[in-house]
Design an enzyme around this catalytic site. Structure first.
Site, short mmCIF file in Angstrom:
data_model
loop_
_atom_site.label_atom_id
_atom_site.label_comp_id
_atom_site.label_asym_id
_atom_site.label_seq_id
_atom_site.Cartn_x
_atom_site.Cartn_y
_atom_site.Cartn_z
N GLU A 138 0.78 -1.24 0.17
CA GLU A 138 0.04 -0.11 -0.02
C GLU A 138 0.86 1.28 0.03
OE1 GLU A 138 -3.01 -0.21 3.12
OE2 GLU A 138 -4.03 -1.71 2.29
N GLU B 83 -5.51 -8.55 1.26
CA GLU B 83 -6.07 -8.23 2.57
C GLU B 83 -7.48 -8.18 2.23
OE1 GLU B 83 -4.57 -5.01 4.72
OE2 GLU B 83 -2.38 -5.68 4.27
C1 PNW Z 1 -4.44 -1.79 5.45
N1 PNW Z 1 -7.30 3.81 3.97
O1 PNW Z 1 -4.36 -0.27 5.91
C2 PNW Z 1 -2.91 -2.22 6.27
O2 PNW Z 1 -2.21 -3.02 4.82
C3 PNW Z 1 -3.09 -3.08 7.05
O3 PNW Z 1 -1.58 -3.04 7.92
C4 PNW Z 1 -4.12 -2.58 8.18
O4 PNW Z 1 -4.14 -3.12 9.54
C5 PNW Z 1 -5.41 -2.96 7.51
O5 PNW Z 1 -5.45 -2.33 6.27
C6 PNW Z 1 -6.66 -2.20 8.28
O6 PNW Z 1 -6.62 -1.02 8.28
C7 PNW Z 1 -4.93 0.50 5.42
O7 PNW Z 1 -7.45 4.84 4.94
C8 PNW Z 1 -5.15 1.81 6.40
O8 PNW Z 1 -7.89 3.80 2.86
C9 PNW Z 1 -5.99 2.84 6.01
C10 PNW Z 1 -6.67 2.70 4.51
C11 PNW Z 1 -6.42 1.55 3.55
C12 PNW Z 1 -5.65 0.71 4.11
#
Ligand code: PNW
Length: 470
Positions: A172, A372
């Site tokens: 990401e 994920e």
């Molecule tokens: C992902 N957004 O994080 C990460 O890859 C993980 O480490 C995390 O624990 C999981 O998703 C759950 O949050 C994100 O704001 C954090 O769009 C924020 C966003 C997307 C993914």
């Protein structure tokens, strides 16, 4: 007909990879052990006010000290594959120089332990824990960080390449660039749109240089990938185009098409002149990939742009505010119908089907993997007369069933979807939310570090065993 996204009895191909995922800083703890250097997430989580309740990853799930038990947990679920990340500051405490053998040893034991148990290791090289020493030199806003990443990738590839079949450069990069340097809600906590766009380019460059370095040292059979949280934006067409540009195509453009989108450069010209893109960079970034990782959680609904009258930009002479989507402050985000998870993210499995089909259409012939998908909910813990604990998470089971149904439908519709990794194996440090949000299919008691399989884990074990959706 249209799936109701609740089907059961659907059969998955035998070759389908059922996995689960974690990330180093979210589970390992042991931040000062065996020569690990500090990362930007150590610094950030120890900054007052940055993380909810002042939580840090100092201990987290103590996975570093509980490796053998956690390996048995993974094997007990019957996972085909386990996706984890390597902490760069364990391998190179300052982000440069020779391998720290004690740090590498942990991942050797992890990889060997998985293989002994018949579980395929899937490695992510960068899941947000940049060595602080590199941040002190500008971090992802410094072009040199991309070259340092390639050196790190080469070291790890040379050490583990004979045992790890699937490699992901970055997890990401949108989060690293724009939550890290735009909105500032992630480490390093900067709020500067120009810095965020610069970081995005250097992350792209790190990916390309990293792939090239890995190809030099990995066996020809190794599968190389990158993981993106591709945003599913719905609503007004021009708003969708603009947000997809700075949310998705800023990465997939150079990585997979070999060019930055012209509309992105035009849309962001008030923020940057893109002078950080040097001649030859997009060729370095545009490397053949074997599989594309996709993280999917929810959708976003947008209305038509408000013609410069947006309150965030209306103050006389005020610069556009720093944002997770630089240059899009004039686009209203609209409320969506629920239901929602504990993150307040809407539950919309049709978004996963839409995303998989759109990605297939845009990049024909590229294998896809859901790296994920999962949900945070409040779980109900019960203890029976004999002291045995159970964790009832019917909402998570329902969420997973609906999203696996969408994935199954995508396969039926001709998407080359190879596998699916549930986020997350166990409750962990949820970044800016600390330990307040639980994504695990295994519950972690943060007092005792006891692990308890939730109902969703038992459900998933059955799915993996039978390849049929329970
Ligand atoms: C992902 N957004 O994080 C990460 O890859 C993980 O480490 C995390 O624990 C999981 O998703 C759950 O949050 C994100 O704001 C954090 O769009 C924020 C966003 C997307 C993914």
């Amino acid at each position: 007909g249209t799936p109701d996204f609740r089907d059961s009895g659907l059969q998955f191909p035998d070759s389908f990879v059922f996995g689960s995922a974690t990330a180093a800083y979210q589970i390992e703890g042991a931040v000062n052990e065996d020569g690990r250097g500090p990362s930007i997430w150590d610094t950030f989580s120890h900054t007052p006010g940055a993380v909810q309740d002042g939580d840090t990853g100092d201990v987290a799930d103590d996975h570093y000290h509980r490796l053998e038990a956690d390996l048995d947990l993974i094997a007990g679920l019957g996972l085909d594959a386990y996706r984890f990340s390597i902490a760069w500051p364990r391998i190179q405490p300052t982000g440069r120089g020779p391998v720290n053998a004690a740090g590498l040893d942990f991942y050797e034991r992890l990889v060997d332990g998985l293989i002994e148990r018949g579980v395929t290791p899937v490695v992510t090289l960068y899941h947000w824990d940049l060595p602080q020493a590199l941040e002190d030199e500008g971090g992802w806003t410094n072009r040199d960080t991309a070259y340092a990443f390639a050196d790190y990738a080469r070291l790890v590839g040379a050490a583990l390449g004979n045992r790890v079949p699937v490699w992901t450069t970055l997890n990401e990069p949108w989060c690293s660039a724009f939550l890290g340097h735009g909105s500032g809600e992630h480490a390093p906590g900067r709020q500067d749109n120009a810095a965020a766009l610069t970081a995005a380019h250097h992350l792209n460059l790190a990916h390309g240089l990293g792939v090239s370095a890995l190809r030099e040292v990995l066996p020809e059979t190794a599968q190389l990938s990158v993981t993106h949280n591709l945003h599913v934006i719905r609503g007004d067409a021009d708003s969708v185009r603009r947000i997809e540009a700075v949310g998705n195509r800023i990465f997939t453009g150079p990585m997979l098409h070999g060019a930055y989108p012209a509309d992105l450069i035009e849309d962001t010209k008030a923020i940057t002149d893109w002078a950080f893109v040097l001649p030859g960079d997009v060729e370095l970034i545009h490397q053949p990939l074997d599989v594309l990782g996709i993280n999917y959680y929810n959708t976003t609904l947008v209305g038509p742009a408000m013609g410069g009258a947006h309150p965030a930009e209306s103050a006389a002479g005020a610069a556009p505010r720093a944002s997770a989507f630089p240059g899009t402050d004039d686009i209203p985000r609209l409320d969506q119908p629920g239901p929602f998870t504990e993150m307040d993210w809407n539950i919309e499995p049709s978004g996963l089907l839409q995303l998989l089909e759109a990605t297939r259409d845009e990049f024909p012939g590229l294998a896809l993997m859901v790296t994920e998908n999962g949900a945070a909910f409040e779980d109900v813990v019960t203890v029976d007369d004999r002291g045995a604990a159970a964790v009832h998470d019917a909402s998570r089971v329902d969420y997973l069933r609906r999203h696996f149904t969408a994935a199954h439908r995508a396969i039926q519709n001709g998407v080359d979807l190879r596998g699916y990794f549930v986020w997350s194996l166990m409750d962990n440090f949820e970044w800016a939310y600390g330990f307040s949000k639980r994504f695990g299919i295994v519950r972690v008691d943060y007092e005792t570090q006891e692990r308890t399989l939730k109902d969703s884990a038992l459900w998933y074990r059955k799915l993996i065993e039978t390849r049929r959706l329970p």
